[in-house]
Design a protein around this motif. Structure first.
Motif, mmCIF file in Angstrom:
data_model
loop_
_atom_site.group_PDB
_atom_site.id
_atom_site.type_symbol
_atom_site.label_atom_id
_atom_site.label_comp_id
_atom_site.label_asym_id
_atom_site.label_seq_id
_atom_site.Cartn_x
_atom_site.Cartn_y
_atom_site.Cartn_z
ATOM 1 N N SER A 48 0.827 -1.213 0.000
ATOM 2 C CA SER A 48 0.000 0.000 0.000
ATOM 3 C C SER A 48 0.858 1.259 0.000
ATOM 4 O O SER A 48 0.453 2.292 -0.531
ATOM 5 N N VAL A 49 2.064 1.201 0.587
ATOM 6 C CA VAL A 49 2.959 2.355 0.575
ATOM 7 C C VAL A 49 3.361 2.679 -0.862
ATOM 8 O O VAL A 49 3.354 3.840 -1.276
ATOM 9 N N LEU A 50 3.689 1.652 -1.632
ATOM 10 C CA LEU A 50 4.083 1.867 -3.026
ATOM 11 C C LEU A 50 2.903 2.344 -3.875
ATOM 12 O O LEU A 50 3.071 3.183 -4.755
ATOM 13 N N ILE A 51 1.718 1.823 -3.593
ATOM 14 C CA ILE A 51 0.529 2.269 -4.335
ATOM 15 C C ILE A 51 0.236 3.727 -4.007
ATOM 16 O O ILE A 51 -0.069 4.524 -4.904
ATOM 17 N N ASP A 52 0.343 4.107 -2.728
ATOM 18 C CA ASP A 52 0.156 5.511 -2.348
ATOM 19 C C ASP A 52 1.169 6.405 -3.049
ATOM 20 O O ASP A 52 0.833 7.502 -3.511
#
Length: 174
Positions: free
Chosen positions: A70-74
Motif C-alpha cells: 500500500s505504501v508503493l501504491i500511495d
C-alpha cells in the motif's frame, strides 16, 4: 494471488513507463536542447544515466519504506496526481497559456509537497484531512495559478524564452 499479481503488474507497468519518460525528457528535451551538437550516442548515454539515477532512488525508497504494497501504491497515485493540473489546463484551459517553466515549477513544487507530506504522515495520518497526494496536487495547482498570474503581470520582454527552450521537432525525425 491473481489480484496481487495484477496489482504488481500495474505498478511495474507504471514504473517502467515513468523511467522511459524521464529518460526521454532528460535526453531529448534537456540534453539535446542545451547541447545541440551532441551526438545521438552522447544523448543516449545521458538518458540512460538519468534512468539509472531515478531507478536507484526509487529502489532505495522501496527498500527503506515499510514492506507494504500500500505504501508503493500511495506513492504511485500521489506522484501520478501531479500531472493532473497541467493535463486539465491543456484539456479545458482554452486560451489560457501557461509558460512551460511555470508548469515545470508546479510539478516540482507538487512533488516536493507530496514527498514532504508523505514523510510527515505516520500510520496514515493526514494534513488537514488531505492525503499526501492531494497536498501535492493543491501545492501544484496553487503554484500554477500564482505563476500564471505573475507571468501575466510581467512585461512580455522578460518572458522571452531562450533558444534552447524553444520547442523543435527536428530531433523527432521531421
Amino acid at each position: 494471488i491473481i489480484l496481487l499479481t495484477a496489482a504488481l503488474a500495474s505498478i511495474c507497468s507504471t514504473a517502467d513507463s515513468v523511467l522511459i519518460s524521464i529518460s526521454q525528457l532528460a535526453a531529448l528535451e534537456v540534453t539535446k536542447s542545451m547541447m545541440p551538437k551532441a551526438s545521438d550516442a552522447t544523448v543516449s548515454r545521458l538518458g540512460k544515466g538519468w534512468t539509472a539515477l531515478i531507478m536507484s532512488a526509487a529502489v532505495c525508497y522501496a527498500l527503506l519504506a515499510a514492506n507494504n504494497l500500500s505504501v508503493l501504491i500511495d506513492l504511485q497515485i500521489g506522484l501520478s496526481l501531479q500531472s493532473l493540473p497541467a493535463f486539465l489546463l491543456g484539456l479545458y484551459g482554452g486560451a489560457v497559456v501557461v509558460h512551460p517553466w511555470v508548469q515545470t515549477g508546479g510539478i516540482i513544487c507538487g512533488v516536493g509537497a507530496f514527498l514532504a507530506a508523505q514523510a510527515a504522515s505516520v500510520d496514515g495520518a493526514t494534513i488537514a484531512c488531505l492525503t499526501p497526494g492531494t497536498v501535492g496536487f493543491v501545492a501544484n495547482a496553487a503554484f500554477l495559478l500564482a505563476g500564471h498570474t505573475a507571468t501575466r503581470l510581467l512585461p512580455k520582454k522578460l518572458l522571452t524564452r531562450p533558444q534552447w527552450d524553444m520547442p523543435t521537432l527536428s530531433h523527432f525525425g521531421a
